[in-house]
Design a protein around this motif. Structure first.
Motif, mmCIF file in Angstrom:
data_model
loop_
_atom_site.group_PDB
_atom_site.id
_atom_site.type_symbol
_atom_site.label_atom_id
_atom_site.label_comp_id
_atom_site.label_asym_id
_atom_site.label_seq_id
_atom_site.Cartn_x
_atom_site.Cartn_y
_atom_site.Cartn_z
ATOM 1 N N LYS A 214 0.641 10.694 6.530
ATOM 2 C CA LYS A 214 1.604 10.325 5.485
ATOM 3 C C LYS A 214 1.236 10.999 4.167
ATOM 4 O O LYS A 214 2.091 11.511 3.446
ATOM 5 N N ILE A 215 -0.056 10.973 3.856
ATOM 6 C CA ILE A 215 -0.521 11.582 2.599
ATOM 7 C C ILE A 215 -0.265 13.086 2.637
ATOM 8 O O ILE A 215 0.195 13.665 1.651
ATOM 9 N N GLU A 216 -0.543 13.708 3.775
ATOM 10 C CA GLU A 216 -0.309 15.155 3.918
ATOM 11 C C GLU A 216 1.166 15.496 3.705
ATOM 12 O O GLU A 216 1.496 16.508 3.083
ATOM 13 N N GLN A 217 2.053 14.658 4.232
ATOM 14 C CA GLN A 217 3.494 14.914 4.084
ATOM 15 C C GLN A 217 3.905 14.862 2.617
ATOM 16 O O GLN A 217 4.660 15.719 2.135
ATOM 17 N N LEU A 218 3.406 13.853 1.905
ATOM 18 C CA LEU A 218 3.741 13.731 0.486
ATOM 19 C C LEU A 218 3.087 14.852 -0.336
ATOM 20 O O LEU A 218 3.695 15.376 -1.274
ATOM 21 N N GLU B 8 0.811 -1.223 0.000
ATOM 22 C CA GLU B 8 0.000 0.000 0.000
ATOM 23 C C GLU B 8 0.841 1.269 0.000
ATOM 24 O O GLU B 8 0.486 2.273 -0.625
ATOM 25 N N THR B 9 1.985 1.239 0.686
ATOM 26 C CA THR B 9 2.864 2.412 0.677
ATOM 27 C C THR B 9 3.510 2.575 -0.692
ATOM 28 O O THR B 9 3.675 3.698 -1.181
ATOM 29 N N ALA B 10 3.861 1.458 -1.341
ATOM 30 C CA ALA B 10 4.417 1.532 -2.698
ATOM 31 C C ALA B 10 3.394 2.147 -3.647
ATOM 32 O O ALA B 10 3.740 2.985 -4.492
ATOM 33 N N GLU B 11 2.133 1.746 -3.491
ATOM 34 C CA GLU B 11 1.061 2.308 -4.314
ATOM 35 C C GLU B 11 0.960 3.822 -4.111
ATOM 36 O O GLU B 11 0.868 4.600 -5.073
ATOM 37 N N LEU B 12 1.007 4.233 -2.846
ATOM 38 C CA LEU B 12 0.911 5.655 -2.513
ATOM 39 C C LEU B 12 2.075 6.444 -3.123
ATOM 40 O O LEU B 12 1.884 7.518 -3.702
ATOM 41 N N LEU B 13 3.283 5.896 -3.018
ATOM 42 C CA LEU B 13 4.455 6.583 -3.554
ATOM 43 C C LEU B 13 4.401 6.684 -5.076
ATOM 44 O O LEU B 13 4.797 7.704 -5.651
ATOM 45 N N MET B 14 3.898 5.637 -5.731
ATOM 46 C CA MET B 14 3.763 5.700 -7.192
ATOM 47 C C MET B 14 2.741 6.760 -7.600
ATOM 48 O O MET B 14 2.923 7.467 -8.601
ATOM 49 N N MET B 15 1.672 6.886 -6.826
ATOM 50 C CA MET B 15 0.669 7.925 -7.106
ATOM 51 C C MET B 15 1.314 9.309 -7.067
ATOM 52 O O MET B 15 1.105 10.137 -7.961
ATOM 53 N N PHE B 16 2.101 9.554 -6.039
ATOM 54 C CA PHE B 16 2.728 10.875 -5.911
ATOM 55 C C PHE B 16 3.890 11.065 -6.878
ATOM 56 O O PHE B 16 4.162 12.198 -7.294
ATOM 57 N N ALA B 17 4.558 9.987 -7.263
ATOM 58 C CA ALA B 17 5.607 10.098 -8.287
ATOM 59 C C ALA B 17 4.975 10.547 -9.607
ATOM 60 O O ALA B 17 5.483 11.455 -10.281
ATOM 61 N N ALA B 18 3.859 9.919 -9.966
ATOM 62 C CA ALA B 18 3.139 10.307 -11.188
ATOM 63 C C ALA B 18 2.645 11.751 -11.077
ATOM 64 O O ALA B 18 2.729 12.533 -12.030
ATOM 65 N N ARG B 19 2.161 12.118 -9.894
ATOM 66 C CA ARG B 19 1.629 13.476 -9.680
ATOM 67 C C ARG B 19 2.738 14.526 -9.799
ATOM 68 O O ARG B 19 2.524 15.598 -10.384
ATOM 69 N N SER B 20 3.908 14.242 -9.261
ATOM 70 C CA SER B 20 5.014 15.192 -9.334
ATOM 71 C C SER B 20 5.396 15.468 -10.787
ATOM 72 O O SER B 20 5.567 16.622 -11.203
#
Length: 210
Positions: free
Chosen positions: A119-123, A67-79
């Motif tokens: 965690k989401i807020e930090q990213l 789930e954390t990998a999923e979250l990080l990929m979401m924000f990588a795409a967003r960046s």
């Protein structure tokens, strides 16, 4: 990135089967008829690299996705999306209309998966700085009705294959966020006939126009 920008940033959110595609087209046509340049995009995705990440995120696979990998990929795409498309478009004065954005991450990864909102807020802070949508349309519909609609559209991806309870949590998170920030969010009853939905959207769009 400062929140000061010439263009307007509008996002459209909702669970599965709420009619985002039809209503995104309606908003775009409404704005373009007024002479506004509109850049339509989506998340995850919107640029070649972000679209590749989208494919990785949506594909069904035997391996359990952390789930954390999923979250990080979401924000990588967003960046990548922000730096390559969204921010440059806003800075030249275009209005950006995006199918889902960070509210979807709070709803799906936070509400649905149960990941830490902190965690989401930090990213969010790391990737976006102060940049937030100027307006967010939440198309809201009964979860089972939405899933029934979505099932007629195409084969379910990895997210669409989740259980009803997952989407109930997603919907609840969207509505909670909208309640907390009523100036930014417009909740639209997407269970109505399409013409009625679009009439409601048009009324809210008037509030955004100069």
């Amino acid at each position: 990135m400062s929140s000061k920008k010439p263009g307007l940033f509008i996002t459209v959110e909702g669970t599965e089967g709420v009619g985002k595609t039809s209503n995104m087209n309606f908003i775009r046509e409404n704005l373009e008829a007024r002479g506004i340049e509109v850049v339509c995009t989506r998340e995850p995705g919107g640029t070649p690299l972000a679209e590749e990440l989208r494919e990785l995120l949506l594909a069904k696979r035997e391996e359990k996705v952390d789930e954390t990998a999923e979250l990080l990929m979401m924000f990588a795409a967003r960046s990548q999306h922000l730096q390559s498309l969204i921010i440059p478009s806003l800075m030249r004065g275009a209005w950006v209309l995006c199918d889902r954005f960070t509210d979807a991450t709070y709803a799906y990864q936070g509400g649905g998966r149960g990941l830490s909102m902190q965690k989401i807020e930090q990213l969010e802070s790391l990737v976006q700085g102060q940049l937030q949508p100027d307006a967010t349309f939440v198309l809201d519909v009964d979860v089972e009705l939405g899933l029934e609609r979505a099932s007629k559209r195409s084969e379910a991806d990895r997210f669409e294959s989740e259980k009803v309870e997952f989407f109930e949590r997603v919907r609840a998170c969207y509505l909670s966020r909208a309640e907390q920030d009523p100036k930014r969010f417009f909740v639209i009853n997407a269970g109505q006939e399409l013409a009625a939905v679009q009439q409601d959207i048009a009324q809210q769009l008037e509030l955004l126009l100069p």
